[in-house]
Motif scaffolding. Structure first.
Motif, mmCIF file in Angstrom:
data_model
loop_
_atom_site.group_PDB
_atom_site.id
_atom_site.type_symbol
_atom_site.label_atom_id
_atom_site.label_comp_id
_atom_site.label_asym_id
_atom_site.label_seq_id
_atom_site.Cartn_x
_atom_site.Cartn_y
_atom_site.Cartn_z
ATOM 1 N N ALA A 264 48.207 44.069 37.516
ATOM 2 C CA ALA A 264 48.849 44.226 36.208
ATOM 3 C C ALA A 264 48.215 43.368 35.131
ATOM 4 O O ALA A 264 48.445 43.602 33.937
ATOM 5 C CB ALA A 264 50.336 43.889 36.323
ATOM 6 N N SER A 265 47.402 42.391 35.515
ATOM 7 C CA SER A 265 46.806 41.480 34.538
ATOM 8 C C SER A 265 45.319 41.733 34.325
ATOM 9 O O SER A 265 44.622 40.874 33.769
ATOM 10 C CB SER A 265 47.003 40.024 35.007
ATOM 11 O OG SER A 265 46.326 39.796 36.240
ATOM 12 N N ARG A 266 44.828 42.869 34.753
ATOM 13 C CA ARG A 266 43.386 43.136 34.644
ATOM 14 C C ARG A 266 42.902 43.127 33.199
ATOM 15 O O ARG A 266 41.743 42.795 32.932
ATOM 16 C CB ARG A 266 43.054 44.484 35.300
ATOM 17 C CG ARG A 266 43.170 44.485 36.813
ATOM 18 C CD ARG A 266 42.628 45.757 37.411
ATOM 19 N NE ARG A 266 42.771 45.785 38.854
ATOM 20 C CZ ARG A 266 41.918 45.220 39.707
ATOM 21 N NH1 ARG A 266 40.865 44.573 39.235
ATOM 22 N NH2 ARG A 266 42.111 45.297 41.012
ATOM 23 N N ASP A 267 43.731 43.498 32.255
ATOM 24 C CA ASP A 267 43.314 43.592 30.851
ATOM 25 C C ASP A 267 43.451 42.275 30.106
ATOM 26 O O ASP A 267 43.212 42.229 28.891
ATOM 27 C CB ASP A 267 44.140 44.673 30.137
ATOM 28 C CG ASP A 267 43.911 46.064 30.717
ATOM 29 O OD1 ASP A 267 42.813 46.291 31.259
ATOM 30 O OD2 ASP A 267 44.826 46.909 30.632
ATOM 31 N N TYR A 268 43.847 41.223 30.802
ATOM 32 C CA TYR A 268 44.076 39.940 30.125
ATOM 33 C C TYR A 268 43.162 38.868 30.712
ATOM 34 O O TYR A 268 42.790 38.910 31.883
ATOM 35 C CB TYR A 268 45.544 39.493 30.281
ATOM 36 C CG TYR A 268 46.537 40.503 29.781
ATOM 37 C CD1 TYR A 268 46.681 40.762 28.417
ATOM 38 C CD2 TYR A 268 47.352 41.207 30.669
ATOM 39 C CE1 TYR A 268 47.597 41.689 27.962
ATOM 40 C CE2 TYR A 268 48.271 42.135 30.220
ATOM 41 C CZ TYR A 268 48.384 42.376 28.859
ATOM 42 O OH TYR A 268 49.290 43.295 28.414
ATOM 43 N N ASP A 269 42.837 37.911 29.853
ATOM 44 C CA ASP A 269 42.125 36.732 30.333
ATOM 45 C C ASP A 269 43.107 35.803 31.043
ATOM 46 O O ASP A 269 44.318 35.870 30.801
ATOM 47 C CB ASP A 269 41.474 35.988 29.158
ATOM 48 C CG ASP A 269 40.338 36.783 28.531
ATOM 49 O OD1 ASP A 269 39.713 37.577 29.259
ATOM 50 O OD2 ASP A 269 40.095 36.611 27.311
ATOM 51 N N PRO A 270 42.609 34.924 31.919
ATOM 52 C CA PRO A 270 43.522 34.029 32.647
ATOM 53 C C PRO A 270 44.432 33.207 31.737
ATOM 54 O O PRO A 270 45.620 33.051 32.015
ATOM 55 C CB PRO A 270 42.565 33.136 33.442
ATOM 56 C CG PRO A 270 41.353 33.980 33.656
ATOM 57 C CD PRO A 270 41.222 34.794 32.408
#
Length: 295
Positions: A264-270
């Protein structure tokens, strides 16, 4: 499941307490009367007020015959035999190491309960005792398994399997122990090139995939000069932040929830995962995915 938040008919509660135990547990908060009568015995998490058993902590009510107890929802780690844990060495003593495992008391790792370099199993000698700090010293992170529990709550650990031992470079994430689900397997390898160890005591270690040579060292060789590729470091940090986000929102921690959070976080930076709005969106997607899948 019903939540008791105030006084009610104790006579009716006495009659229905066993029926409610069969249907599921009942939540209470401190100060709530649970049952009354001389036939009931108070257990952990309760106290007696005249002849009434009253909850002393918040949590589900458990009854075994006439013994009534309340298991706290939030508490320090209570170990069970076979649990995989991640701990930190706090002291080197005679033929044993003291390990902080996030429980009420430090745990013990005996010199006789470890493998030597190369996975050798033999009776430990006085020379091995003199060289204990060459194996493990204060501050080292280790993975181990609970071998025995004692009456005072302390634990005895062992690292006789080659997958246990000193941990390499990586990130340690500390979460409440009650959020970790006990599973058959707590060592996981993700497709993104990241390895995670989910400790039952709430410590979760995220690192790159171990090399084949690490399995032949007995778990005591730690290469801190190895350079981890940038893409692997990015995935390690993102997985660690996903675990932090799940823990902050009280989502159960196990391999499936962590994988769903990473997807779910693939589109966001850490670093973007630490923003409240993005974290809430990721948690929502994880909860929806867990409800639609069997795990």
């Amino acid at each position: 499941m019903s939540i008791s938040v105030g006084p009610c008919n104790l006579t009716q509660r006495n009659q229905n307490v066993e029926e409610e135990e069969n249907e599921g547990y009942r939540l209470v908060v401190p100060g709530v009367p649970i049952c009354e009568g001389q036939g009931f015995l108070r257990g952990h998490g309760t106290y007696l007020d005249n002849e009434t058993v009253v909850a002393a902590v918040a949590g589900p009510v458990h009854q075994v015959s006439k013994l009534v107890s309340v298991k706290p929802v939030k508490s320090r780690y209570v170990g069970e035999v076979g649990d995989v844990i991640i701990g930190r060495i706090t002291a080197v003593q005679q033929r044993r190491w003291k390990v902080d495992t996030n429980s009420r008391l430090d745990s013990a790792l005996l010199l006789s309960s470890i493998n030597l370099r190369g996975g050798e199993l033999r009776r430990k000698s006085a020379e091995d005792e003199m060289a204990m700090r060459e194996y493990l010293k204060e501050g080292d992170l280790i993975s181990a398994e609970v071998q025995m529990t004692y009456n005072d709550g302390s634990l005895s650990l062992h690292t006789r399997n080659l997958r246990y031992g000193k941990l390499p470079q990586g990130i340690l994430v500390q979460a409440p122990a009650y959020l970790v689900k006990r599973r058959k397997q707590h060592f996981h390898t993700l497709t993104c090139g990241v390895a995670i160890i989910i400790g039952c005591n709430g410590n979760i270690f995220v690192s790159q995939l171990p090399s084949e040579a690490h399995g032949n060292t007995g778990g005591f060789i730690q290469n801190l000069e190895e350079v981890i590729p940038a893409n692997n470091r990015m995935n390690i940090v993102k997985i660690a932040n996903c675990i932090r986000v799940l823990a902050q929102h009280a989502v159960p921690l196990f391999e499936t929830s962590i994988i769903k959070a990473f997807e779910a976080s693939r589109d966001y930076d850490p670093k973007e995962l630490l923003r409240h709005d993005i974290a809430s969106e990721v948690v929502r997607d994880v909860l929806i995915a867990l409800q639609t899948e069997e795990y």
